[in-house]
Scaffold this active site. Structure first.
Site, PDB file in Angstrom:
ATOM      1  N   ARG A 135       0.826  -1.214   0.000  1.00 47.41           N
ATOM      2  CA  ARG A 135       0.000   0.000   0.000  1.00 47.41           C
ATOM      3  C   ARG A 135       0.864   1.269   0.000  1.00 47.41           C
ATOM      4  NH1 ARG A 135      -5.018  -2.280   3.754  1.00 47.41           N
ATOM      5  NH2 ARG A 135      -6.305  -2.798   1.961  1.00 47.41           N
TER       6      ARG A 135
ATOM      7  N   LYS B  83     -14.528 -10.944   7.070  1.00 48.35           N
ATOM      8  CA  LYS B  83     -15.381  -9.784   7.395  1.00 48.35           C
ATOM      9  C   LYS B  83     -16.798 -10.026   6.880  1.00 48.35           C
ATOM     10  CE  LYS B  83     -11.613  -6.608   6.741  1.00 48.35           C
ATOM     11  NZ  LYS B  83     -11.170  -5.893   5.549  1.00 48.35           N
TER      12      LYS B  83
ATOM     13  N   GLY C  72      -6.817  -6.850   1.105  1.00 51.39           N
ATOM     14  CA  GLY C  72      -5.489  -7.013   1.698  1.00 51.39           C
ATOM     15  C   GLY C  72      -5.091  -8.478   1.804  1.00 51.39           C
TER      16      GLY C  72
ATOM     17  N   GLY D  72     -12.928  -3.711   0.682  1.00 51.30           N
ATOM     18  CA  GLY D  72     -14.319  -3.255   0.804  1.00 51.30           C
ATOM     19  C   GLY D  72     -14.712  -2.315  -0.327  1.00 51.30           C
TER      20      GLY D  72
HETATM   21  P1  ADP Z   1      -9.707  -9.397   2.523  1.00 47.88           P
HETATM   22  O1  ADP Z   1      -8.671  -8.716   3.369  1.00 47.88           O
HETATM   23  O2  ADP Z   1      -9.106 -10.035   1.302  1.00 47.88           O
HETATM   24  O3  ADP Z   1     -10.884  -8.528   2.190  1.00 47.88           O
HETATM   25  P2  ADP Z   1     -10.891 -10.605   4.871  1.00 47.88           P
HETATM   26  O4  ADP Z   1     -10.147  -9.646   5.721  1.00 47.88           O
HETATM   27  O5  ADP Z   1     -12.368 -10.505   4.845  1.00 47.88           O
HETATM   28  O6  ADP Z   1     -10.294 -10.635   3.384  1.00 47.88           O
HETATM   29  O7  ADP Z   1     -10.606 -12.102   5.373  1.00 47.88           O
HETATM   30  C1  ADP Z   1      -9.338 -12.687   5.381  1.00 47.88           C
HETATM   31  C2  ADP Z   1      -9.196 -13.630   6.552  1.00 47.88           C
HETATM   32  O8  ADP Z   1     -10.208 -14.614   6.529  1.00 47.88           O
HETATM   33  C3  ADP Z   1      -7.895 -14.387   6.520  1.00 47.88           C
HETATM   34  O9  ADP Z   1      -7.099 -13.966   7.617  1.00 47.88           O
HETATM   35  C4  ADP Z   1      -8.304 -15.859   6.663  1.00 47.88           C
HETATM   36  O10 ADP Z   1      -7.493 -16.576   7.581  1.00 47.88           O
HETATM   37  C5  ADP Z   1      -9.699 -15.750   7.206  1.00 47.88           C
HETATM   38  N1  ADP Z   1     -10.534 -16.930   6.916  1.00 47.88           N
HETATM   39  C6  ADP Z   1     -10.941 -17.400   5.721  1.00 47.88           C
HETATM   40  N2  ADP Z   1     -11.667 -18.509   5.855  1.00 47.88           N
HETATM   41  C7  ADP Z   1     -11.730 -18.764   7.181  1.00 47.88           C
HETATM   42  C8  ADP Z   1     -12.362 -19.791   7.971  1.00 47.88           C
HETATM   43  N3  ADP Z   1     -13.053 -20.762   7.403  1.00 47.88           N
HETATM   44  N4  ADP Z   1     -12.213 -19.732   9.315  1.00 47.88           N
HETATM   45  C9  ADP Z   1     -11.490 -18.732   9.885  1.00 47.88           C
HETATM   46  N5  ADP Z   1     -10.897 -17.735   9.204  1.00 47.88           N
HETATM   47  C10 ADP Z   1     -11.012 -17.757   7.875  1.00 47.88           C
HETATM   48 MG    MG Z   2      -8.539  -8.370   5.459  1.00 46.94          MG
END
Ligand code: ADP
Ligand code: MG
Length: 399
Positions: free
Chosen positions: A37, A198, A356, A379
């Protein structure tokens, strides 16, 4: 959509540029672990500095809920920013007032300073006009280079744009151009893959997204929440049980729109969240025990999703399919990422990913460079995909 860019700047020598950037960096034990970033905004910061502006960087870190705390001070990222920019960077423990004014007095043309975490002040997230005015008082121009924060109407992402001549930074400009090129008229069929942790904030977006895509692939904690809403027992999985009604509404909306929703048939579970735990096993979604957690989607699900991608022409991806940081719960994410990358290389798929953790997962899979476009945003990327107007982008609009 028209907005001013740095090409439209007049002489900024000695002028103060308030530059909103994304410094919400992945950290471990007080050290920055990933600086993409910062690299994304480096061209904007350096261009302004080289044109002689005094550059004050505004950014948030984490969710401090309107109060100061030492763990979330942006002082922690100064070293990482200096390393990327190759310049000295001052730190200011305030975002407005005498200390900021004094800093501006000290900075020469081309000087750069990072102001404190904007979310330490409650007015930031409330988009309080008084706070925006206090910050704007220090600046001559406002530059927004944080596409990833543009879905929030906060004082430093939206409010400031109305108080000073406002410009899109180079990263903001590039994000908008690339996303428009890939997704304004996407080649069909279109698949959206939404996973990650999230759940509540992402669910909001799915309601409209089902009208834009042909396939909605759900993984991660999001899949657990949908499975639970369908009456599947998910044990101790990451899951938001109180969102069951919303999940049902999304399924109904998808049905109406002719969008196929893909939930996993099989999952990878364990009793403890650790690397290669002894209790690891693959199970049918209907066979998860009360003391188990779903930590990834299963191999059968991955194989069928690969077949879905082969029929698609566009893929938008936000959110890992499993807890990919801990092996072997990276298996589904890595496998499907490699399928998407191969299809992209063959020219049959346009693949766009954002978020991220998603970007970290694609790097982990070794395929980030094969995707058609990778956004710094999570988001904001989802809301853009959904067709929503992003307040931070809208505020930059002219004419
Ligand atoms: P991004 O940053 O790409 O938008 P998020 O922050 O929403 O994604 O989610 C990423 C996190 O989700 C990762 O740290 C991953 O470990 C967690 N995750 C994905 N699937 C699971 C699961 N089944 N149980 C617990 N954590 C999970
Ligand atoms: Mg994230």
């Amino acid at each position: 959509m028209k907005f001013r860019t740095l090409d439209d700047l007049g002489d900024v020598t000695g002028k103060v540029a308030l530059v909103r950037v994304d410094l919400n960096l992945p950290m471990h034990d007080g050290a920055v672990t990933e600086d993409s970033r910062v690299r994304a905004s480096a061209p904007t910061i350096l261009e302004l500095a080289d044109k002689g502006a005094k550059v004050l960087l505004l950014a948030h870190f984490g969710r401090p809920k309107g109060a100061r705390n030492s763990e979330q001070s942006l002082s922690m990222v100064v070293g990482a920013v200096e390393a990327v920019l190759g310049r000295e960077v001052m730190f200011v423990p305030e975002i407005a007032g005498d200390v900021v004014a004094q800093t501006i007095g000290i900075l020469g043309p081309g000087g750069i300073a990072i102001l404190e975490n904007t979310r330490f002040w409650p007015g930031e997230e409330k988009n309080d006009p008084a706070l925006a005015k206090a910050i704007a008082a220090h600046g001559d121009i406002y530059v927004n280079d944080a596409f990833s924060a543009a879905h929030r109407a906060h004082a430093t992402t939206e409010g400031l744009a109305h108080l000073l001549p406002a410009y899109a930074g180079r990263s903001m400009q590039a994000e908008l151009a690339a996303l428009a090129a890939a997704l304004d008229n996407p080649a069909k069929p279109v698949a959206a893959l939404v996973g990650g942790a999230k759940v509540s904030s992402k669910l909001d977006v799915l309601q409209n997204l089902v009208n834009k895509v042909d396939h909605l692939i759900i993984g991660g904690g999001m899949a657990n929440t949908f499975l639970a809403a369908r009456g599947v027992a998910v044990g101790k999985s990451l899951c938001e049980h109180d969102l069951a009604a919303t999940c049902e509404e999304i399924m109904t909306a998808a049905d109406k729109a002719g969008c196929t929703v893909h939930l996993p048939y099989d999952v990878v579970v364990a009793k403890e969240f650790a690397a290669n735990p002894p209790s690891l096993r693959t199970a049918n979604v209907h066979e998860v025990a009360a003391d188990e957690m779903i930590l990834d989607i299963g191999p059968a699900a991955v194989e069928s999703l690969g077949d879905v991608l082969k029929t698609c022409r566009t893929l938008v991806w936000n959110g890992p399919l499993g807890a990919f940081e801990t092996p072997p719960f990276d298996a589904a994410t890595v496998a499907l990422a490699r399928t998407a990358a191969a299809l992209t290389r063959e020219g049959s798929l346009v693949s766009v990913a954002g978020g991220g953790d998603t970007v970290a997962a694609l790097h982990h899979a070794g395929v980030a460079g094969d995707f058609s476009y990778i956004s710094t945003a999570g988001g904001a990327f989802l809301e853009w995909m959904e067709g929503r107007e992003l307040p931070g982008v809208k505020a930059l609009e002219v004419g």
